[in-house]
Design a protein around this motif. Structure first.
Motif, PDB file in Angstrom:
ATOM      1  N   HIS A   1      17.867   0.226  16.997  1.00 16.68           N
ATOM      2  CA  HIS A   1      18.454   0.615  17.590  1.00 16.68           C
ATOM      3  C   HIS A   1      17.892   0.911  18.964  1.00 16.68           C
ATOM      4  N   VAL A   2      16.368   1.363  18.223  1.00 18.03           N
ATOM      5  CA  VAL A   2      15.663   2.448  19.692  1.00 18.03           C
ATOM      6  C   VAL A   2      15.497   1.207  20.442  1.00 18.03           C
ATOM      7  N   ALA A   3      14.395   0.346  20.014  1.00 16.17           N
ATOM      8  CA  ALA A   3      14.046  -1.299  20.441  1.00 16.17           C
ATOM      9  C   ALA A   3      15.399  -1.656  21.638  1.00 16.17           C
ATOM     10  N   GLU A   4      16.282  -1.372  21.097  1.00 16.15           N
ATOM     11  CA  GLU A   4      17.383  -2.355  22.031  1.00 16.15           C
ATOM     12  C   GLU A   4      17.595  -1.033  22.948  1.00 16.15           C
ATOM     13  N   THR A   5      18.065  -0.421  22.753  1.00 17.83           N
ATOM     14  CA  THR A   5      17.797   0.711  23.880  1.00 17.83           C
ATOM     15  C   THR A   5      16.682   1.440  24.645  1.00 17.83           C
TER      16      THR A   5
ATOM     17  N   VAL B   1      14.047  -1.634  26.127  1.00 18.84           N
ATOM     18  CA  VAL B   1      14.218  -2.305  26.677  1.00 18.84           C
ATOM     19  C   VAL B   1      14.449  -1.842  28.349  1.00 18.84           C
ATOM     20  N   ALA B   2      14.608  -0.514  28.166  1.00 16.35           N
ATOM     21  CA  ALA B   2      15.204   0.224  29.597  1.00 16.35           C
ATOM     22  C   ALA B   2      13.966   0.667  29.661  1.00 16.35           C
ATOM     23  N   ALA B   3      12.629   1.223  29.113  1.00 13.48           N
ATOM     24  CA  ALA B   3      11.719   1.346  29.799  1.00 13.48           C
ATOM     25  C   ALA B   3      11.322   0.465  30.474  1.00 13.48           C
TER      26      ALA B   3
ATOM     27  N   VAL C   1      12.535  -7.641  29.193  1.00  9.50           N
ATOM     28  CA  VAL C   1      12.671  -8.530  28.188  1.00  9.50           C
ATOM     29  C   VAL C   1      13.043  -9.432  27.097  1.00  9.50           C
ATOM     30  N   LEU C   2      11.897 -10.494  27.327  1.00  4.04           N
ATOM     31  CA  LEU C   2      12.585 -11.757  26.126  1.00  4.04           C
ATOM     32  C   LEU C   2      13.151 -12.371  25.169  1.00  4.04           C
TER      33      LEU C   2
END
Length: 342
Positions: free
Chosen positions: A162-166, A169-171, A179-180
């Motif tokens: 969840h952290v990675a997807e939000t 990725v936003a960062a 982000v591929l």
């Protein structure tokens, strides 16, 4: 045809896995691909292990002669400029060329400087590989400039998805970096081979002569370890709970050995320096399962296996195929596919 440079944001990010995984995917699609490494940091007397693996994985692979070029750690700008000048004059093979970035025990800043210099010299587009645990878009946002296609974030744990997807990725997007893909952690990518176990335990492959292709059988990945001990359920039921496993069992327990052989077992580790009975040897040969004999007791053997992870390497054809499947399932590689079609 274009040149794609696979750069690592930090040590251990997974550049070899991504390079060979992409090559495996594209080769399956019929794209002519050359894998290579332009720079080897360290002694010129040792063959770069990643470059050697490229050629093992793709026997017809034909990188430019003399690559990778060896440089010492801490090479100054003059040395890099000289190498870059030579690289500009190299004629790359026909088709798509995938160039794996530098590896080794060097600082991230030195890694980025070398990778950016080489990408510029080769007029290459860049895919950045970031490890989830060390992903930091700010440090690489300006290094590759417009050459950067995007980043692949590797080894994302389930609890970090969840952290990675939000957040993550936003960062990256805030820095203008696409982000591929977000690649999940995969047990298979961390697995040792049967050959790794043999070396780690100082074991003797007692049925090596009975294996039709020892390199193949000893190259199988061990994803689980199971102990042949006392249990109330039937042996085949217990051992059937895990696939692609090594079973550690006393050499004088043919009942447990047979139960293990009747399930998905990649090797038997026979302890106490006890040879198996003849019918176990026969069934192991029928199933092409290596038997590793060790002199140590079962519990001591188990304790030795605590550090087997230190031997695990990405240099495995099984892992390249596994990573290709991860890329196919979790990455948007349309940009790369479009470049490969040029």
């Amino acid at each position: 045809m274009p040149t794609i440079y696979i750069a690592g944001a930090s040590s251990g990010a997974g550049t070899t896995a991504v390079t060979t995984g992409i090559a495996t995917l594209l080769a399956k699609k019929g794209v002519a691909v050359t894998l290579t490494k332009a720079i080897q940091v360290g002694s010129s007397t040792n063959l770069d292990a990643d470059a050697a693996f490229h050629n093992t994985l793709f026997p017809t692979n034909a990188p430019p002669a003399g690559w990778p070029v060896a440089i010492e750690r801490g090479a100054n700008a003059t040395v890099l400029d000289g190498i870059a000048k030579n690289l500009k004059e190299v004629t790359l093979p026909a088709g798509l060329t995938l160039v794996e970035g530098v590896s080794g025990d060097i600082s991230d800043s030195e890694r980025h400087t070398i990778d950016a210099t080489l990408a510029e010299a080769l007029d290459a587009r860049v895919i950045l590989v970031s490890s989830y645990a060390a992903a930091s878009p700010a440090q690489v946002a300006q290094v590759f400039g417009n050459r950067l296609i995007g980043t692949i974030v590797n080894s994302v744990p389930d609890h970090g998805k969840h952290v990675a997807e939000t957040v993550l990725v936003a960062a990256f997007q805030a820095q203008g970096i696409q982000v591929l893909g977000l690649l999940p952690e995969n047990r298979r990518m961390l697995a040792p081979t049967v050959a790794d176990l043999t070396e780690h335990l100082d074991a003797d492959v007692i049925n090596r002569n009975g294996l039709t292709s020892p390199d193949t059988q000893l190259g199988e990945l061990v994803e689980h370890f199971m102990l042949g001990g006392l249990f109330l359920d039937k042996g085949a039921y217990v051992f059937g709970r895990r696939e692609n496993k090594a079973v550690i069992v006393r050499g004088d327990r043919p009942d447990l050995q047979m139960a293990a052989l009747d399930t998905s077992t990649v090797c038997l580790i026979l302890t106490n320096n006890k040879p198996p009975v003849q019918y176990i040897t026969h069934h192991a040969q029928l199933r092409q399962v290596p038997m590793l004999a060790v002199s140590t007791p079962t519990m001591e053997t188990m304790e030795k296996l605590h550090s087997i992870g230190d031997r695990a390497s990405v240099h495995s054809a099984h892992k390249s195929q596994c990573f290709a499947e991860l890329l196919e399932a979790h990455c948007d590689l349309e940009s790369l596919t479009a470049l490969a079609a040029i």
